[in-house]
Motif scaffolding. Structure first.
Motif, short mmCIF file in Angstrom:
data_model
loop_
_atom_site.label_atom_id
_atom_site.label_comp_id
_atom_site.label_asym_id
_atom_site.label_seq_id
_atom_site.Cartn_x
_atom_site.Cartn_y
_atom_site.Cartn_z
N GLU A 10 0.84 -1.21 0.00
CA GLU A 10 0.00 0.00 0.00
C GLU A 10 0.87 1.25 0.00
OE1 GLU A 10 -3.64 0.31 -0.06
OE2 GLU A 10 -3.12 -1.63 -0.90
N TYR A 13 2.32 1.77 -3.39
CA TYR A 13 1.27 2.24 -4.30
C TYR A 13 1.06 3.75 -4.13
CZ TYR A 13 -3.38 3.24 -6.07
OH TYR A 13 -4.45 3.81 -6.72
N PHE A 14 0.94 4.23 -2.89
CA PHE A 14 0.68 5.65 -2.68
C PHE A 14 1.87 6.52 -3.06
CE2 PHE A 14 -2.74 4.08 0.22
CZ PHE A 14 -3.79 4.58 -0.53
N LEU A 27 -8.10 8.57 0.74
CA LEU A 27 -7.60 7.31 0.17
C LEU A 27 -6.64 6.62 1.14
CD1 LEU A 27 -6.82 8.26 -3.54
CD2 LEU A 27 -8.70 6.86 -2.70
N ASP A 30 -8.73 5.18 4.01
CA ASP A 30 -9.46 3.99 3.58
C ASP A 30 -8.54 2.78 3.49
OD1 ASP A 30 -11.76 5.53 3.40
OD2 ASP A 30 -11.75 5.63 1.21
N SER A 31 -7.34 3.00 3.00
CA SER A 31 -6.36 1.93 2.93
C SER A 31 -5.98 1.45 4.33
CB SER A 31 -5.11 2.41 2.19
OG SER A 31 -4.14 1.41 2.16
N LEU A 35 -6.18 -2.26 5.97
CA LEU A 35 -5.00 -2.89 6.56
C LEU A 35 -5.22 -3.25 8.03
CD1 LEU A 35 -2.22 -0.64 5.02
CD2 LEU A 35 -2.55 -3.08 4.57
N THR A 49 -2.99 4.73 9.69
CA THR A 49 -3.02 5.91 8.81
C THR A 49 -1.76 6.74 9.01
OG1 THR A 49 -5.44 6.00 8.92
CG2 THR A 49 -4.31 8.00 8.21
#
Length: 110
Positions: A10, A13-14, A27, A30-31, A35, A49
């Motif tokens: 993740e 990706y970000f 976003l 939410d990830s 997780l 977060t």
């Protein structure tokens, strides 16, 4: 506790996303919720977060506000990493509804 491999995927990706476009805070949150797991507390989600945000900052992603100026997409916060993380944590606490978290900050690779 989050799976480290999933967390790293993740985060990667970000960071990649931030090199292509602005990334809005919701976003990330939410990830983190995914997780942390279905039954995770809001405190656990916030912790994940903040780990994601910290990882992004460590990898050169700027955190800030959307710019109203044409051609300029992000106004980076002029804060230390610790101060930026504290600001995000404080604002997550102040906003009761996660749908409002889009107001907290945005990200863009520096």
């Amino acid at each position: 506790m989050t799976d480290q491999t999933a967390f790293q995927e993740e985060l990667d990706y970000f960071v990649d996303y931030a090199h292509m476009s602005l990334v809005y805070f919701s976003l990330i949150r939410d990830s983190a919720e995914m997780l942390a797991g279905h039954a995770a507390s809001e405190e656990a989600i916030r912790s994940v977060t903040l780990r994601l945000v910290e990882g992004m900052i460590d990898r050169g992603v700027a955190i800030g506000d959307v710019s109203p100026v044409e051609g300029e997409d992000l106004i980076p916060w002029q804060l230390t990493k610790a101060a930026a993380l504290q600001r995000v944590a404080d604002e997550m606490t102040e906003l009761a509804d996660p749908d409002q978290f889009i107001k907290i900050c945005w990200f863009r690779a520096a």
